[in-house]
Design a protein around this motif. Structure first.
Motif, PDB file in Angstrom:
ATOM      1  N   GLY A   1     -29.012 -21.263  16.811  1.00 40.44           N
ATOM      2  CA  GLY A   1     -27.671 -21.041  17.314  1.00 40.44           C
ATOM      3  C   GLY A   1     -27.667 -21.203  18.819  1.00 40.44           C
ATOM      4  O   GLY A   1     -28.615 -21.742  19.407  1.00 40.44           O
ATOM      5  N   ARG A   2     -26.604 -20.700  19.442  1.00 41.27           N
ATOM      6  CA  ARG A   2     -26.462 -20.845  20.886  1.00 41.27           C
ATOM      7  C   ARG A   2     -26.175 -19.485  21.504  1.00 41.27           C
ATOM      8  O   ARG A   2     -25.329 -18.727  21.017  1.00 41.27           O
ATOM      9  N   ILE A   3     -26.891 -19.170  22.597  1.00 39.10           N
ATOM     10  CA  ILE A   3     -26.691 -17.925  23.325  1.00 39.10           C
ATOM     11  C   ILE A   3     -26.439 -18.261  24.788  1.00 39.10           C
ATOM     12  O   ILE A   3     -27.197 -19.012  25.409  1.00 39.10           O
ATOM     13  N   THR A   4     -25.371 -17.700  25.334  1.00 39.64           N
ATOM     14  CA  THR A   4     -25.087 -17.849  26.757  1.00 39.64           C
ATOM     15  C   THR A   4     -24.806 -16.465  27.341  1.00 39.64           C
ATOM     16  O   THR A   4     -24.398 -15.542  26.632  1.00 39.64           O
ATOM     17  N   GLY A   5     -25.025 -16.333  28.632  1.00 39.61           N
ATOM     18  CA  GLY A   5     -24.774 -15.052  29.272  1.00 39.61           C
ATOM     19  C   GLY A   5     -25.444 -15.001  30.628  1.00 39.61           C
ATOM     20  O   GLY A   5     -25.872 -16.025  31.171  1.00 39.61           O
ATOM     21  N   ALA A   6     -25.532 -13.805  31.182  1.00 38.71           N
ATOM     22  CA  ALA A   6     -26.188 -13.599  32.470  1.00 38.71           C
ATOM     23  C   ALA A   6     -27.144 -12.420  32.341  1.00 38.71           C
ATOM     24  O   ALA A   6     -26.707 -11.284  32.166  1.00 38.71           O
ATOM     25  N   SER A   7     -28.439 -12.689  32.390  1.00 39.06           N
ATOM     26  CA  SER A   7     -29.440 -11.629  32.284  1.00 39.06           C
ATOM     27  C   SER A   7     -29.729 -11.058  33.665  1.00 39.06           C
ATOM     28  O   SER A   7     -29.482 -11.697  34.690  1.00 39.06           O
ATOM     29  N   PHE A   8     -30.260  -9.841  33.671  1.00 36.22           N
ATOM     30  CA  PHE A   8     -30.615  -9.200  34.934  1.00 36.22           C
ATOM     31  C   PHE A   8     -32.011  -8.614  34.790  1.00 36.22           C
ATOM     32  O   PHE A   8     -32.217  -7.608  34.110  1.00 36.22           O
ATOM     33  N   THR A   9     -32.984  -9.298  35.393  1.00 38.42           N
ATOM     34  CA  THR A   9     -34.375  -8.875  35.302  1.00 38.42           C
ATOM     35  C   THR A   9     -34.708  -8.001  36.509  1.00 38.42           C
ATOM     36  O   THR A   9     -34.660  -8.461  37.645  1.00 38.42           O
ATOM     37  N   GLN A  10     -35.048  -6.732  36.253  1.00 35.57           N
ATOM     38  CA  GLN A  10     -35.334  -5.792  37.328  1.00 35.57           C
ATOM     39  C   GLN A  10     -36.460  -4.866  36.891  1.00 35.57           C
ATOM     40  O   GLN A  10     -36.531  -4.447  35.740  1.00 35.57           O
ATOM     41  N   GLY A  11     -37.355  -4.564  37.816  1.00 38.19           N
ATOM     42  CA  GLY A  11     -38.463  -3.671  37.497  1.00 38.19           C
ATOM     43  C   GLY A  11     -39.561  -4.343  36.709  1.00 38.19           C
ATOM     44  O   GLY A  11     -40.498  -3.687  36.240  1.00 38.19           O
ATOM     45  N   GLU A  12     -39.477  -5.655  36.555  1.00 40.78           N
ATOM     46  CA  GLU A  12     -40.515  -6.420  35.870  1.00 40.78           C
ATOM     47  C   GLU A  12     -40.428  -7.870  36.310  1.00 40.78           C
ATOM     48  O   GLU A  12     -39.451  -8.288  36.942  1.00 40.78           O
ATOM     49  N   TYR A  13     -41.467  -8.631  35.984  1.00 43.69           N
ATOM     50  CA  TYR A  13     -41.515 -10.052  36.300  1.00 43.69           C
ATOM     51  C   TYR A  13     -41.749 -10.803  35.000  1.00 43.69           C
ATOM     52  O   TYR A  13     -42.603 -10.414  34.196  1.00 43.69           O
ATOM     53  N   VAL A  14     -40.999 -11.885  34.789  1.00 41.86           N
ATOM     54  CA  VAL A  14     -41.027 -12.596  33.516  1.00 41.86           C
ATOM     55  C   VAL A  14     -41.310 -14.071  33.733  1.00 41.86           C
ATOM     56  O   VAL A  14     -40.636 -14.734  34.525  1.00 41.86           O
ATOM     57  N   VAL A  15     -42.319 -14.578  33.021  1.00 45.74           N
ATOM     58  CA  VAL A  15     -42.601 -16.014  32.995  1.00 45.74           C
ATOM     59  C   VAL A  15     -42.368 -16.477  31.566  1.00 45.74           C
ATOM     60  O   VAL A  15     -42.705 -15.780  30.609  1.00 45.74           O
ATOM     61  N   SER A  16     -41.762 -17.643  31.397  1.00 46.23           N
ATOM     62  CA  SER A  16     -41.405 -18.108  30.048  1.00 46.23           C
ATOM     63  C   SER A  16     -41.702 -19.591  29.903  1.00 46.23           C
ATOM     64  O   SER A  16     -41.786 -20.325  30.881  1.00 46.23           O
ATOM     65  N   TRP A  17     -41.871 -20.009  28.653  1.00 51.14           N
ATOM     66  CA  TRP A  17     -42.041 -21.429  28.359  1.00 51.14           C
ATOM     67  C   TRP A  17     -41.447 -21.714  26.979  1.00 51.14           C
ATOM     68  O   TRP A  17     -41.649 -20.991  26.013  1.00 51.14           O
ATOM     69  N   MET A  18     -40.680 -22.787  26.907  1.00 55.54           N
ATOM     70  CA  MET A  18     -39.973 -23.160  25.683  1.00 55.54           C
ATOM     71  C   MET A  18     -40.838 -24.096  24.848  1.00 55.54           C
ATOM     72  O   MET A  18     -41.523 -24.975  25.384  1.00 55.54           O
ATOM     73  N   THR A  19     -40.842 -23.901  23.538  1.00 53.83           N
ATOM     74  CA  THR A  19     -41.587 -24.776  22.634  1.00 53.83           C
ATOM     75  C   THR A  19     -40.672 -25.512  21.672  1.00 53.83           C
ATOM     76  O   THR A  19     -41.136 -26.373  20.911  1.00 53.83           O
ATOM     77  N   ARG A  20     -39.393 -25.175  21.705  1.00 58.15           N
ATOM     78  CA  ARG A  20     -38.442 -25.821  20.801  1.00 58.15           C
ATOM     79  C   ARG A  20     -37.034 -25.649  21.342  1.00 58.15           C
ATOM     80  O   ARG A  20     -36.720 -24.646  21.955  1.00 58.15           O
ATOM     81  N   GLY A  21     -36.180 -26.654  21.125  1.00 63.38           N
ATOM     82  CA  GLY A  21     -34.795 -26.549  21.537  1.00 63.38           C
ATOM     83  C   GLY A  21     -34.566 -26.962  22.975  1.00 63.38           C
ATOM     84  O   GLY A  21     -35.355 -27.696  23.569  1.00 63.38           O
ATOM     85  N   GLU A  22     -33.462 -26.464  23.552  1.00 60.95           N
ATOM     86  CA  GLU A  22     -33.109 -26.808  24.918  1.00 60.95           C
ATOM     87  C   GLU A  22     -32.411 -25.634  25.585  1.00 60.95           C
ATOM     88  O   GLU A  22     -31.879 -24.746  24.927  1.00 60.95           O
TER      89      GLU A  22
END
Length: 328
Positions: free
Chosen positions: A64-85
């Motif tokens: 499906g599709r998810i849109t929005g505005a996340s707020f990352t605080q008090g942590e650090y996040v690294v990500s990598w996509m393996t499928r989709g866009e």
């Protein structure tokens, strides 16, 4: 997530209900103005998290599709996509997700995103934990700002991928000891700091010499001997106090360690030399090395944080450069 240090906590949620998905992701990532909608006949999602307060490995998969505005605080996040866009930080420095290429999430500010039919793997580092490792390995203090547009490649990417695989084997193994998990967490943190460009947002400390007392003696000793190697034990002995008292005094009066204070003095010396230098006869690297900065990338980050400009800019606007331009 709450877990004892060294213990692993597991969480998994999956289903096909749009409202459940909205609630899950809104709670996990502080998402505002979020939309969740199907892109095909059937909508589905799966979210997993394994780890502890220092480091958790997470995976999010959505049909499906998810849109929005996340707020990352008090942590650090690294990500990598393996499928989709998908794309993140639409209102900052837009970051398009590329399959298999990790990138840092924006931190301490909202980051708008748009993800479609995707699988996203993530490493979440506790803010205090990662900043503590940075303080130990780099001498930085406080929050860290990562370049969210950077994508590692070549040897850096291979090293990151190998570290992730090693850490994942430990984290996902229920038989891993607390010590082994702690070492895996630290290995991931060290590799992150070495692979991804960043600047420690260390507030500039006032380096004025105190009016009296043992701390004044320590500062005067460092100023007089900043050009040569010295350890904190030697500084403490010169000031006539114990090592523990020395560290406590500097943290209380300046909010930094004695080592950080000494590094700031040496940064001042570098800046003075760069200001006085002839650009054709001096380089940033040789001046930095002369004052004990062996890792030029970390030196440049510390210098930029402290003085608000790159060392190369200081050199380019030096008195020597100004004199040459005036003659021309």
């Amino acid at each position: 997530m709450s877990a004892k240090p060294g213990s692993a906590e597991r969480f998994e949620a999956a289903g096909s209900d749009l409202d459940d998905a909205r609630e899950l992701y809104r709670e996990a990532y502080r998402i505002g103005r979020m939309t969740v909608e199907p892109t095909a006949a059937e909508f589905g999602y799966r979210f997993t998290s394994t780890g502890d307060d220092d480091l958790s490995l997470r995976a999010s998969q959505v049909e499906g599709r998810i849109t929005g505005a996340s707020f990352t605080q008090g942590e650090y996040v690294v990500s990598w996509m393996t499928r989709g866009e998908g794309v993140s930080d639409l209102l900052g420095s837009p970051m398009k997700f590329l399959h298999g290429q990790p990138a840092m999430f924006a931190n301490d500010r909202p980051a708008q995103f748009d993800l479609i039919d995707y699988r996203l793997n993530m490493m979440h580092f506790g803010g205090a934990y990662l900043e503590g490792v940075a303080a130990e390995t780099e001498g930085s203090v406080g929050p860290i700002r990562f370049d969210t547009t950077f994508r590692p490649s070549g040897d850096a990417l291979r090293r990151w991928t190998e570290t992730v695989a090693t850490v994942a084997r430990v984290v996902y193994d229920d038989g891993s000891s607390a010590l082994l998990r702690a070492e895996a967490n630290r290995a991931a943190a060290v590799t992150l700091l070495e692979v991804f460009p960043h600047v420690a947002l260390q507030p500039r400390s006032d380096l004025a010499v105190p009016s009296g007392g043992k701390t004044r003696a320590a500062v005067e000793f460092m100023i007089a001997n900043a050009h040569r190697p010295m350890g904190t034990d030697e500084i403490a002995a010169a000031a006539g106090i114990s090592l523990r008292s020395l560290q406590a005094a500097f943290r209380r009066e300046y909010g930094v360690t004695a080592t950080d204070y000494l590094r700031s003095i040496r940064l001042d010396r570098v800046r003075q030399e760069l200001r006085d230098a002839e650009p054709g006869l001096a380089t940033v690297a040789e001046v930095a090395r002369r004052w004990g900065f062996t890792h030029l990338g970390r030196f440049a980050a510390s210098y930029t944080t402290r003085f608000g400009e790159y060392p190369s800019v200081t050199l380019a606007s030096s008195r020597g450069a100004t004199h040459l331009r005036s003659r021309g």
